[in-house]
Design a protein around this motif. Structure first.
Motif, PDB file in Angstrom:
ATOM      1  N   LEU A 264     -22.667 -22.764 -28.663  1.00 36.77           N
ATOM      2  CA  LEU A 264     -24.248 -22.700 -28.715  1.00 36.77           C
ATOM      3  C   LEU A 264     -24.701 -24.209 -29.384  1.00 36.77           C
ATOM      4  CD1 LEU A 264     -26.072 -19.771 -27.976  1.00 36.77           C
ATOM      5  CD2 LEU A 264     -25.504 -21.195 -26.250  1.00 36.77           C
ATOM      6  N   GLN A 265     -24.259 -24.009 -30.394  1.00 34.29           N
ATOM      7  CA  GLN A 265     -25.001 -24.713 -31.948  1.00 34.29           C
ATOM      8  C   GLN A 265     -24.521 -26.666 -31.337  1.00 34.29           C
ATOM      9  OE1 GLN A 265     -26.685 -24.174 -35.225  1.00 34.29           O
ATOM     10  NE2 GLN A 265     -27.301 -27.048 -33.845  1.00 34.29           N
ATOM     11  N   LYS A 266     -23.057 -26.223 -30.869  1.00 30.65           N
ATOM     12  CA  LYS A 266     -22.375 -27.625 -30.217  1.00 30.65           C
ATOM     13  C   LYS A 266     -23.233 -29.180 -28.680  1.00 30.65           C
ATOM     14  CE  LYS A 266     -17.823 -26.392 -31.653  1.00 30.65           C
ATOM     15  NZ  LYS A 266     -16.251 -26.698 -31.183  1.00 30.65           N
ATOM     16  N   GLU A 267     -23.579 -27.527 -27.898  1.00 36.24           N
ATOM     17  CA  GLU A 267     -24.642 -27.759 -26.984  1.00 36.24           C
ATOM     18  C   GLU A 267     -25.683 -28.606 -27.482  1.00 36.24           C
ATOM     19  OE1 GLU A 267     -24.563 -24.785 -24.810  1.00 36.24           O
ATOM     20  OE2 GLU A 267     -22.564 -24.594 -23.958  1.00 36.24           O
ATOM     21  N   HIS A 268     -26.525 -28.268 -28.590  1.00 37.79           N
ATOM     22  CA  HIS A 268     -27.935 -29.059 -29.019  1.00 37.79           C
ATOM     23  C   HIS A 268     -27.702 -30.054 -29.894  1.00 37.79           C
ATOM     24  CE1 HIS A 268     -30.159 -25.481 -28.133  1.00 37.79           C
ATOM     25  NE2 HIS A 268     -28.832 -24.759 -28.699  1.00 37.79           N
ATOM     26  N   ASN A 269     -28.829 -31.269 -29.177  1.00 38.04           N
ATOM     27  CA  ASN A 269     -27.966 -31.887 -29.862  1.00 38.04           C
ATOM     28  C   ASN A 269     -29.545 -32.697 -31.224  1.00 38.04           C
ATOM     29  OD1 ASN A 269     -27.410 -33.385 -27.753  1.00 38.04           O
ATOM     30  ND2 ASN A 269     -29.180 -33.926 -27.020  1.00 38.04           N
ATOM     31  N   ARG A 270     -29.343 -31.216 -32.218  1.00 41.63           N
ATOM     32  CA  ARG A 270     -29.891 -31.185 -33.450  1.00 41.63           C
ATOM     33  C   ARG A 270     -29.705 -30.020 -34.171  1.00 41.63           C
ATOM     34  NH1 ARG A 270     -34.015 -27.518 -32.831  1.00 41.63           N
ATOM     35  NH2 ARG A 270     -35.076 -26.670 -30.791  1.00 41.63           N
ATOM     36  N   THR A 271     -29.799 -29.118 -34.813  1.00 50.71           N
ATOM     37  CA  THR A 271     -29.346 -28.470 -35.865  1.00 50.71           C
ATOM     38  C   THR A 271     -30.298 -27.045 -35.771  1.00 50.71           C
ATOM     39  OG1 THR A 271     -28.674 -29.724 -37.593  1.00 50.71           O
ATOM     40  CG2 THR A 271     -29.248 -27.074 -37.740  1.00 50.71           C
ATOM     41  N   VAL A 272     -30.038 -26.317 -34.571  1.00 55.72           N
ATOM     42  CA  VAL A 272     -31.016 -24.757 -34.757  1.00 55.72           C
ATOM     43  C   VAL A 272     -30.448 -23.937 -35.349  1.00 55.72           C
ATOM     44  CG1 VAL A 272     -31.136 -23.184 -32.403  1.00 55.72           C
ATOM     45  CG2 VAL A 272     -30.812 -25.914 -32.080  1.00 55.72           C
ATOM     46  N   SER A 273     -31.916 -23.548 -35.610  1.00 53.32           N
ATOM     47  CA  SER A 273     -32.053 -22.210 -37.244  1.00 53.32           C
ATOM     48  C   SER A 273     -30.928 -21.347 -36.385  1.00 53.32           C
ATOM     49  CB  SER A 273     -32.993 -22.201 -37.215  1.00 53.32           C
ATOM     50  OG  SER A 273     -33.786 -20.596 -36.698  1.00 53.32           O
ATOM     51  N   ASP A 274     -30.451 -20.561 -37.366  1.00 57.96           N
ATOM     52  CA  ASP A 274     -29.305 -19.272 -36.723  1.00 57.96           C
ATOM     53  C   ASP A 274     -30.402 -18.053 -36.260  1.00 57.96           C
ATOM     54  OD1 ASP A 274     -28.153 -16.209 -38.119  1.00 57.96           O
ATOM     55  OD2 ASP A 274     -26.585 -17.586 -37.467  1.00 57.96           O
ATOM     56  N   ALA A 275     -31.831 -17.715 -36.467  1.00 61.76           N
ATOM     57  CA  ALA A 275     -32.216 -16.913 -36.043  1.00 61.76           C
ATOM     58  C   ALA A 275     -33.022 -17.360 -34.538  1.00 61.76           C
ATOM     59  CB  ALA A 275     -33.668 -17.101 -36.965  1.00 61.76           C
ATOM     60  N   ASP A 276     -32.766 -18.902 -34.196  1.00 57.73           N
ATOM     61  CA  ASP A 276     -32.937 -19.504 -32.786  1.00 57.73           C
ATOM     62  C   ASP A 276     -31.820 -18.991 -31.656  1.00 57.73           C
ATOM     63  OD1 ASP A 276     -35.994 -19.754 -33.717  1.00 57.73           O
ATOM     64  OD2 ASP A 276     -35.497 -21.965 -34.281  1.00 57.73           O
ATOM     65  N   LEU A 277     -31.127 -19.560 -32.366  1.00 59.82           N
ATOM     66  CA  LEU A 277     -29.823 -18.930 -31.756  1.00 59.82           C
ATOM     67  C   LEU A 277     -29.481 -17.647 -31.807  1.00 59.82           C
ATOM     68  CD1 LEU A 277     -27.216 -21.578 -34.135  1.00 59.82           C
ATOM     69  CD2 LEU A 277     -27.979 -21.944 -31.353  1.00 59.82           C
ATOM     70  N   HIS A 278     -29.591 -16.538 -32.409  1.00 60.72           N
ATOM     71  CA  HIS A 278     -29.447 -15.362 -32.288  1.00 60.72           C
ATOM     72  C   HIS A 278     -30.304 -14.664 -31.264  1.00 60.72           C
ATOM     73  CE1 HIS A 278     -30.306 -10.830 -32.805  1.00 60.72           C
ATOM     74  NE2 HIS A 278     -29.039 -10.900 -33.419  1.00 60.72           N
ATOM     75  N   ASP A 279     -31.879 -15.143 -31.099  1.00 62.22           N
ATOM     76  CA  ASP A 279     -32.870 -14.889 -29.816  1.00 62.22           C
ATOM     77  C   ASP A 279     -32.340 -15.540 -28.888  1.00 62.22           C
ATOM     78  OD1 ASP A 279     -34.554 -13.922 -32.340  1.00 62.22           O
ATOM     79  OD2 ASP A 279     -35.541 -15.306 -32.025  1.00 62.22           O
ATOM     80  N   GLN A 280     -31.565 -16.649 -29.090  1.00 61.94           N
ATOM     81  CA  GLN A 280     -30.965 -16.969 -27.249  1.00 61.94           C
ATOM     82  C   GLN A 280     -29.912 -15.905 -26.607  1.00 61.94           C
ATOM     83  OE1 GLN A 280     -29.451 -20.732 -27.900  1.00 61.94           O
ATOM     84  NE2 GLN A 280     -28.749 -21.173 -25.682  1.00 61.94           N
ATOM     85  N   ILE A 281     -29.059 -16.215 -27.265  1.00 58.50           N
ATOM     86  CA  ILE A 281     -28.283 -15.220 -27.283  1.00 58.50           C
ATOM     87  C   ILE A 281     -28.455 -13.893 -26.307  1.00 58.50           C
ATOM     88  CG2 ILE A 281     -25.821 -14.165 -28.109  1.00 58.50           C
ATOM     89  CD1 ILE A 281     -25.486 -16.071 -30.545  1.00 58.50           C
ATOM     90  N   GLU A 282     -29.937 -13.324 -27.452  1.00 58.15           N
ATOM     91  CA  GLU A 282     -29.735 -11.730 -27.160  1.00 58.15           C
ATOM     92  C   GLU A 282     -30.287 -12.135 -25.603  1.00 58.15           C
ATOM     93  OE1 GLU A 282     -30.024  -8.973 -28.586  1.00 58.15           O
ATOM     94  OE2 GLU A 282     -28.520  -9.634 -29.839  1.00 58.15           O
ATOM     95  N   SER A 283     -31.642 -13.297 -25.415  1.00 58.02           N
ATOM     96  CA  SER A 283     -32.062 -13.675 -23.808  1.00 58.02           C
ATOM     97  C   SER A 283     -30.708 -13.772 -23.091  1.00 58.02           C
ATOM     98  CB  SER A 283     -32.835 -14.325 -23.778  1.00 58.02           C
ATOM     99  OG  SER A 283     -32.717 -15.411 -24.866  1.00 58.02           O
TER     100      SER A 283
END
Length: 237
Positions: free
Chosen positions: A21-40
């Motif tokens: 997911l981080q590779k797909e973003h054009n900016r650095t995304v926090s670990d917490a935000d990535l976690h929440d994205q996966i959970e959803s």
């Protein structure tokens, strides 16, 4: 809890998904935000992201691994459909059969095609199971709960070989409505499909007169009929 260590997936899978997911973003995304994205994400979306991370190196081992973790289904223990008897006679393991199907799709096999192969081999519709997460319909099939949540309103049980099906109201539905049987509108919809009230079972039941597994279309239509009634009359529960 946002960004907590509580997750429905292993740390290994979470790390793989976060990197993808981080590779797909054009900016650095926090670990917490990535976690929440996966959970959803839905089960299908998680499976897609994991298999995409393999970059063309998909095989039966990886497919079985992600299906077991995401869907809690151990494909190594599930019976192969009779239509696969020819391959069963050639290959000694379920994974070899899966690999045979994956090769049929060519070098660039997709996650969706891997799910199509699983449905063809085992009669397990992973796309359909994923869709049930928000449908409020529980499903017991292949000897285990494939989808079940506490606030589901109805449950569908299929027997050995998927030759029959039974639709019942859940305990939650009965507690909220005081109805111990299916609502009349659902009884009518299921009756049109060939279900009937089985006095012995006390529920609406269908058995395929051919003795063969019911079709994917029949299963999908059953879920659709139940979903229509939920949306029309019980979505507020």
């Amino acid at each position: 809890m946002s960004g907590s260590n509580l997750t429905k997936f292993s740390l290994e899978l979470m790390d793989t998904l976060k990197r993808t997911l981080q590779k797909e973003h054009n900016r650095t995304v926090s670990d917490a935000d990535l976690h929440d994205q996966i959970e959803s994400m839905s089960k299908v979306e998680v499976m897609d992201k994991y298999l995409e991370s393999l970059e063309g190196k998909m095989n039966a081992d990886e497919v079985c691994k992600v299906v077991k973790e995401v869907y809690k289904i151990d494909l190594d223990t599930k019976p192969v459909l009779p239509t696969e008897n020819d391959l069963s006679a050639i290959h000694s393991s379920r994974r070899a059969i899966i690999n045979s199907h994956l090769r049929d799709y060519g070098e660039n096999v997709t996650a969706k095609e891997s799910r199509m192969a699983i449905n063809q081999i085992f009669g397990i519709n992973l796309d359909g199971i994923s869709a049930l997460d928000k449908a409020r319909i529980s499903l017991y099939s292949k000897g285990q709960w494939l989808a079940q949540k506490e606030n589901d309103l109805f449950a569908v049980y299929t027997g050995d070989g998927d030759i029959d099906a039974e639709v019942v109201p859940t305990k939650y539905f009965t507690e909220k409505t005081e109805l111990k049987t299916l609502p009349n509108e659902l009884q009518y919809s299921l009756s049109e499909m060939g279900y009937y009230f089985d006095e012995k079972r006390g529920n609406y039941y269908y058995s395929n007169p051919t003795g063969q597994a019911v079709s994917n279309h029949f299963k999908t239509t059953t879920m659709g009929k139940i979903g229509e009634v939920i949306q029309k009359s019980f979505s507020h529960l």
